[in-house]
Enzyme design. Structure first.
Site, mmCIF file in Angstrom:
data_model
loop_
_atom_site.group_PDB
_atom_site.id
_atom_site.type_symbol
_atom_site.label_atom_id
_atom_site.label_comp_id
_atom_site.label_asym_id
_atom_site.label_seq_id
_atom_site.Cartn_x
_atom_site.Cartn_y
_atom_site.Cartn_z
ATOM 1 N N ARG A 115 0.809 -1.089 0.100
ATOM 2 C CA ARG A 115 0.002 -0.023 0.063
ATOM 3 C C ARG A 115 0.733 1.225 -0.077
ATOM 4 O O ARG A 115 0.142 2.382 0.334
ATOM 5 C CB ARG A 115 -0.780 0.190 1.165
ATOM 6 C CG ARG A 115 -2.006 -0.987 1.129
ATOM 7 C CD ARG A 115 -3.093 -0.950 1.948
ATOM 8 N NE ARG A 115 -4.277 -1.815 1.919
ATOM 9 C CZ ARG A 115 -4.214 -2.931 2.836
ATOM 10 N NH1 ARG A 115 -3.290 -3.146 3.601
ATOM 11 N NH2 ARG A 115 -5.195 -3.787 2.619
ATOM 12 N N LYS A 137 3.318 11.510 -11.907
ATOM 13 C CA LYS A 137 2.443 10.288 -12.763
ATOM 14 C C LYS A 137 3.311 8.905 -12.500
ATOM 15 O O LYS A 137 4.612 9.134 -12.839
ATOM 16 C CB LYS A 137 2.314 10.899 -14.326
ATOM 17 C CG LYS A 137 1.325 11.921 -14.133
ATOM 18 C CD LYS A 137 0.949 12.131 -15.692
ATOM 19 C CE LYS A 137 -0.177 13.090 -15.879
ATOM 20 N NZ LYS A 137 -0.509 13.239 -17.271
ATOM 21 N N GLU A 179 10.325 17.116 -25.879
ATOM 22 C CA GLU A 179 9.440 17.477 -24.895
ATOM 23 C C GLU A 179 9.878 19.117 -24.313
ATOM 24 O O GLU A 179 8.860 19.952 -23.975
ATOM 25 C CB GLU A 179 9.666 16.813 -23.460
ATOM 26 C CG GLU A 179 8.952 15.266 -23.921
ATOM 27 C CD GLU A 179 7.407 15.383 -23.809
ATOM 28 O OE1 GLU A 179 6.749 16.342 -23.271
ATOM 29 O OE2 GLU A 179 6.816 14.204 -24.196
ATOM 30 N N LYS A 217 7.223 23.062 -16.490
ATOM 31 C CA LYS A 217 6.265 22.095 -15.943
ATOM 32 C C LYS A 217 5.947 22.110 -14.791
ATOM 33 O O LYS A 217 4.661 21.882 -14.538
ATOM 34 C CB LYS A 217 7.081 20.577 -16.655
ATOM 35 C CG LYS A 217 6.121 19.728 -16.139
ATOM 36 C CD LYS A 217 6.404 18.338 -16.929
ATOM 37 C CE LYS A 217 5.325 17.091 -16.699
ATOM 38 N NZ LYS A 217 5.861 15.739 -17.104
ATOM 39 N N GLU A 227 -4.879 17.475 -13.242
ATOM 40 C CA GLU A 227 -5.163 17.381 -15.024
ATOM 41 C C GLU A 227 -6.515 17.761 -15.204
ATOM 42 O O GLU A 227 -7.217 16.986 -15.991
ATOM 43 C CB GLU A 227 -4.546 16.100 -15.648
ATOM 44 C CG GLU A 227 -4.195 16.488 -17.223
ATOM 45 C CD GLU A 227 -3.380 15.279 -17.735
ATOM 46 O OE1 GLU A 227 -3.370 15.158 -19.060
ATOM 47 O OE2 GLU A 227 -2.691 14.554 -17.046
ATOM 48 N N ARG A 231 -3.268 21.714 -16.868
ATOM 49 C CA ARG A 231 -1.979 20.402 -17.024
ATOM 50 C C ARG A 231 -2.322 19.658 -18.490
ATOM 51 O O ARG A 231 -1.378 19.236 -18.736
ATOM 52 C CB ARG A 231 -2.121 19.673 -15.904
ATOM 53 C CG ARG A 231 -1.079 18.390 -15.997
ATOM 54 C CD ARG A 231 -0.758 17.587 -14.571
ATOM 55 N NE ARG A 231 0.180 16.650 -14.789
ATOM 56 C CZ ARG A 231 0.616 15.856 -13.664
ATOM 57 N NH1 ARG A 231 0.177 16.230 -12.481
ATOM 58 N NH2 ARG A 231 1.502 14.959 -13.986
ATOM 59 N N ASN A 235 -0.147 18.154 -22.918
ATOM 60 C CA ASN A 235 -0.546 16.834 -23.790
ATOM 61 C C ASN A 235 -0.397 17.542 -25.136
ATOM 62 O O ASN A 235 -0.753 16.600 -26.022
ATOM 63 C CB ASN A 235 -1.648 16.126 -23.309
ATOM 64 C CG ASN A 235 -1.916 15.431 -22.376
ATOM 65 O OD1 ASN A 235 -1.154 14.598 -22.083
ATOM 66 N ND2 ASN A 235 -2.551 15.884 -21.296
ATOM 67 N N HIS A 238 0.587 15.133 -27.999
ATOM 68 C CA HIS A 238 0.739 13.664 -27.618
ATOM 69 C C HIS A 238 -0.617 13.010 -27.951
ATOM 70 O O HIS A 238 -0.552 11.889 -28.049
ATOM 71 C CB HIS A 238 0.822 13.818 -26.031
ATOM 72 C CG HIS A 238 1.993 14.034 -25.614
ATOM 73 N ND1 HIS A 238 2.674 15.216 -25.890
ATOM 74 C CD2 HIS A 238 3.004 13.399 -24.911
ATOM 75 C CE1 HIS A 238 3.998 15.258 -25.237
ATOM 76 N NE2 HIS A 238 4.134 14.156 -24.833
ATOM 77 N N HIS A 242 1.244 9.894 -29.396
ATOM 78 C CA HIS A 242 1.070 8.527 -28.486
ATOM 79 C C HIS A 242 0.387 7.507 -29.309
ATOM 80 O O HIS A 242 0.875 6.402 -29.308
ATOM 81 C CB HIS A 242 0.054 8.628 -27.278
ATOM 82 C CG HIS A 242 0.886 9.187 -25.899
ATOM 83 N ND1 HIS A 242 0.308 9.784 -24.749
ATOM 84 C CD2 HIS A 242 2.096 9.093 -25.819
ATOM 85 C CE1 HIS A 242 1.138 9.995 -23.886
ATOM 86 N NE2 HIS A 242 2.280 9.459 -24.554
ATOM 87 N N HIS A 259 9.772 8.016 -28.515
ATOM 88 C CA HIS A 259 8.732 8.866 -28.010
ATOM 89 C C HIS A 259 8.832 10.139 -28.694
ATOM 90 O O HIS A 259 7.755 10.816 -29.198
ATOM 91 C CB HIS A 259 8.715 8.823 -26.368
ATOM 92 C CG HIS A 259 7.540 9.710 -25.991
ATOM 93 N ND1 HIS A 259 6.344 9.554 -25.713
ATOM 94 C CD2 HIS A 259 7.841 10.964 -25.329
ATOM 95 C CE1 HIS A 259 5.689 10.472 -25.379
ATOM 96 N NE2 HIS A 259 6.551 11.324 -24.804
#
Length: 355
Positions: A115, A137, A179, A217, A227, A231, A235, A238, A242, A259
């Site tokens: 946990r 993240k 990025e 960032k 997000e 935020r 993206n 992306h 992605h 990427h």
């Protein structure tokens, strides 16, 4: 001390980062220290890292296979079992030494083992330094779908050591640069201009720019940690990027694309869509396309490829109520979120990319 202070933790640079790690390790009385690496960072980064760690606590090394294709629950199962077999308890700590796959996956493992146990991220790629280092993240891919399972939880510390950049190939540096360029396009014309004036890609060039990019960032994430609004601008490029990355990763007749290279393509496509829908300046659009194609080269897409990529868009995490939401630009440093785009305009964007 070169440091960026967030609301929950610090991002500390170079030699000061080792001092901060040692302070955490020696004041928290951990039962064991686990270092997660992949095959690459085990070989080229681990020894350098361990020589700077000062502790009497037992250190165990857990190695995972390198590559996005191993950012899976199956890899997590292997590490969870290894932690259990090595008697990790709730007073253990995990140090994630690697690129974005290691820090994303290692953070997820730490958040879920018994946990939740403490963890520190030490990103070793430019991409991880400017992207995965900020925002908390953690997660894994679900088959070919990127980052579908995860949790937002911040580490105790992020240590950015730019000497690790010397272990990277030029193409890996370019992947991370994408990025940083994104941060300029969505937030700062000054940052964008500095990056596009770079003559080459040396470590000395990057140090100040990495600090600036991470700061951008950090400012965005702190306004909207979960997000819901601001935020989402991170993206940019992306949504299609992605989908392109997932398609090339899983198609048997395709070669994987890094990427950052996929994000670069996604940004060109998003800029054209922004021109069509938001009147984004065409001269800026053409400059961005020319600059990014010069830097990253060109990828060929068939009609079959584009249809498959569009089909993958329905799995994008920004989608709401069945709508595919794009981040677009009204101007450089003026993003707009939750934009709906017809498939026909996406096809036009690929035509623009090719021509």
């Amino acid at each position: 001390m070169l440091k960026i202070k967030t609301q929950d933790y610090s991002i500390v640079f170079n030699a000061d980062g080792f001092e901060s790690i040692n302070e955490i390790l020696n004041t928290n009385n951990y039962s064991k220290i686990f270092v997660i690496v992949d095959q690459i960072t085990h070989e080229v980064c681990l020894n350098t890292f361990l020589t700077q760690i000062q502790t009497n606590t037992t250190i165990e090394i857990i190695e995972i296979e390198a590559g996005e294709q191993h950012k899976t629950i199956e890899t997590c199962l292997g590490v969870w079992n290894a932690l259990s077999e090595l008697n990790a308890d709730r007073r253990s700590i995990i140090l994630n030494l690697g690129g974005g796959v290691v820090t994303d996956l290692g953070g997820f493992i730490a958040c879920t083992y018994q946990r939740g146990i403490d963890f520190i991220n030490i990103p070793t790629t430019l991409l991880a330094m400017v992207d995965a280092s900020v925002g908390g993240k953690n997660g894994v891919d679900l088959g070919h779908l990127k980052n579908q399972v995860g949790i937002i939880k911040t580490p105790l510390l992020v240590h950015i050591n730019t000497t690790f950049l010397e272990t990277l190939s030029p193409k890996e540096l370019r992947s991370g640069l994408a990025e940083m360029l994104k941060h300029g396009l969505i937030h700062s014309t000054t940052h964008w201009d500095k990056l596009t004036r770079l003559k080459d890609f040396t470590t000395s060039d990057f140090e100040a720019l990495i600090f600036e990019s991470v700061s951008i960032k950090k400012d965005i994430v702190e306004k909207d940690p979960y997000e819901k609004k601001e935020r989402k601008t991170l993206n940019f490029g992306h949504t299609l990027g992605h989908a392109i990355e997932s398609y090339f990763l899983t198609s048997k007749d395709k070669t994987r694309i890094l990427h950052g290279d996929c994000v670069a393509i996604g940004m060109i496509l998003a800029c054209f869509i922004s021109h069509k829908l938001l009147n984004f300046d065409l001269d800026d659009c053409n400059f961005i396309k020319g600059y990014l194609k010069q830097l990253y080269g060109e990828v060929s897409f068939t009609t079959k490829d584009i249809n498959a990529i569009i089909e993958l868009l329905k799995y994008d995490k920004k989608n709401e109520h069945g709508n595919i939401n794009f981040v677009l630009l009204e101007a450089i440093a003026q993003p707009k979120i939750n934009c709906l785009v017809d498939n026909q305009i996406i096809f036009e964007a690929f035509d623009y990319y090719k021509n």
